[in-house]
Scaffold this motif. Structure first.
Motif, short mmCIF file in Angstrom:
data_model
loop_
_atom_site.label_atom_id
_atom_site.label_comp_id
_atom_site.label_asym_id
_atom_site.label_seq_id
_atom_site.Cartn_x
_atom_site.Cartn_y
_atom_site.Cartn_z
N LYS A 18 8.73 2.84 3.79
CA LYS A 18 9.73 3.86 3.46
C LYS A 18 9.09 5.03 2.72
CE LYS A 18 14.11 4.37 1.08
NZ LYS A 18 15.13 3.75 0.27
N LYS A 19 9.64 6.21 2.96
CA LYS A 19 9.22 7.38 2.19
C LYS A 19 9.78 7.25 0.78
CE LYS A 19 9.74 11.35 4.24
NZ LYS A 19 10.30 12.63 4.71
N GLN A 20 8.96 7.51 -0.23
CA GLN A 20 9.41 7.38 -1.61
C GLN A 20 10.46 8.44 -1.93
OE1 GLN A 20 6.06 7.25 -4.31
NE2 GLN A 20 5.45 5.22 -3.57
N SER A 21 11.34 8.13 -2.88
CA SER A 21 12.47 9.02 -3.20
C SER A 21 12.08 10.22 -4.03
CB SER A 21 13.56 8.22 -3.92
OG SER A 21 13.04 7.68 -5.10
N ALA A 22 10.88 10.22 -4.63
CA ALA A 22 10.44 11.35 -5.45
C ALA A 22 8.97 11.64 -5.15
CB ALA A 22 10.61 11.03 -6.93
N VAL A 23 8.54 12.84 -5.44
CA VAL A 23 7.14 13.22 -5.23
C VAL A 23 6.29 12.61 -6.34
CG1 VAL A 23 5.53 15.16 -5.09
CG2 VAL A 23 7.83 15.38 -4.12
N ALA A 24 5.24 11.90 -5.96
CA ALA A 24 4.33 11.30 -6.93
C ALA A 24 3.27 12.32 -7.33
CB ALA A 24 3.66 10.06 -6.32
N SER A 25 2.91 12.33 -8.60
CA SER A 25 1.91 13.31 -9.05
C SER A 25 0.49 12.79 -8.91
CB SER A 25 2.19 13.70 -10.51
OG SER A 25 2.16 12.57 -11.32
N SER A 26 0.32 11.54 -8.48
CA SER A 26 -1.02 10.99 -8.25
C SER A 26 -0.91 9.80 -7.31
CB SER A 26 -1.64 10.54 -9.57
OG SER A 26 -0.93 9.43 -10.09
N ASP B 209 0.85 -1.19 0.00
CA ASP B 209 0.00 0.00 0.00
C ASP B 209 0.89 1.23 0.00
OD1 ASP B 209 -2.34 1.42 -0.14
OD2 ASP B 209 -2.90 1.13 1.94
N SER B 210 0.28 2.35 -0.36
CA SER B 210 0.97 3.63 -0.36
C SER B 210 -0.03 4.72 -0.07
CB SER B 210 1.61 3.86 -1.74
OG SER B 210 2.36 5.04 -1.74
N ASP B 211 0.43 5.77 0.58
CA ASP B 211 -0.43 6.95 0.73
C ASP B 211 -0.02 7.92 -0.38
OD1 ASP B 211 1.94 8.18 1.39
OD2 ASP B 211 1.47 8.43 3.49
N TRP B 212 -0.58 9.09 -0.38
CA TRP B 212 -0.20 10.05 -1.41
C TRP B 212 0.19 11.37 -0.76
CZ3 TRP B 212 -3.65 13.54 -4.76
CH2 TRP B 212 -2.88 14.18 -5.73
N GLY B 213 1.47 11.67 -0.76
CA GLY B 213 1.98 12.95 -0.31
C GLY B 213 1.71 13.29 1.14
N THR B 214 1.78 12.31 2.03
CA THR B 214 1.46 12.54 3.43
C THR B 214 2.50 13.37 4.17
OG1 THR B 214 0.28 10.47 3.49
CG2 THR B 214 0.88 11.37 5.59
N CYS B 215 3.77 13.26 3.79
CA CYS B 215 4.81 14.01 4.50
C CYS B 215 4.57 15.51 4.30
CB CYS B 215 6.19 13.63 3.99
SG CYS B 215 7.51 14.57 4.78
N PRO B 216 4.32 16.25 5.39
CA PRO B 216 4.00 17.67 5.25
C PRO B 216 5.17 18.52 4.75
CG PRO B 216 4.17 17.07 7.56
CD PRO B 216 4.29 15.80 6.78
N ASP B 217 6.40 18.06 4.97
CA ASP B 217 7.57 18.84 4.55
C ASP B 217 7.94 18.63 3.08
OD1 ASP B 217 7.85 19.85 7.15
OD2 ASP B 217 9.02 18.09 7.76
N SER B 218 7.93 17.38 2.63
CA SER B 218 8.38 17.08 1.27
C SER B 218 7.26 16.66 0.33
CB SER B 218 9.41 15.95 1.31
OG SER B 218 8.80 14.75 1.73
N ARG B 219 6.07 16.34 0.87
CA ARG B 219 4.93 15.82 0.11
C ARG B 219 5.25 14.51 -0.61
NH1 ARG B 219 0.80 16.92 2.68
NH2 ARG B 219 0.39 19.10 2.95
#
Length: 119
Positions: A48-56, A18-28
């Motif tokens: 783990k926090k993903q290495s890049a910001v996902a657009s969706s 599973d994954s959330d979408w942009g939950t980290c408030p600092d890096s999204r």
């Protein structure tokens, strides 16, 4: 310490992700995770926090699907001929994984698509 494989438990390997979408408030950046079980015993997991910001959300979930697919492949090598079933509940991700055509909106995740299809 060790893993308990109960005689009452079916020993079929299963994976969940599973994954959330942009939950980290600092890096999204999205946070992804997966876990693999043999029967009821967990044998591999990661969050783990993903290495890049996902657009969706679809992109965030497809990234974790690619990572979990690689882990499933590694576990399959270790366990020889056992097959692992990944369970994914996101319909857009399942559509992308089975659709052979890449559209403009999915080109940025094309490499992950190839990893999933190859495995």
């Amino acid at each position: 310490m060790g893993l308990l494989f109960s005689t009452n438990s079916d020993l079929e390997p299963t994976g969940f992700l599973d994954s959330d979408w942009g939950t980290c408030p600092d890096s999204r950046r999205s946070i992804s995770g997966y876990c693999f079980f043999i029967g009821r015993s967990i044998v591999s997991w990661k969050s783990k926090k993903q290495s890049a910001v996902a657009s969706s959300l679809c992109e965030a979930e497809y990234r974790v699907l690619a990572v979990a697919t690689r882990e499933a492949q590694w576990i399959t090598y270790v366990l020889k001929d056992l097959k692992i079933k990944l369970k994914c509940d996101n319909q857009s991700v399942l559509h992308i994984a089975t659709n052979l055509v890449f559209y403009e909106i999915t080109k940025h995740i094309e490499m992950n698509c190839h990893v999933v299809r190859d495995k």
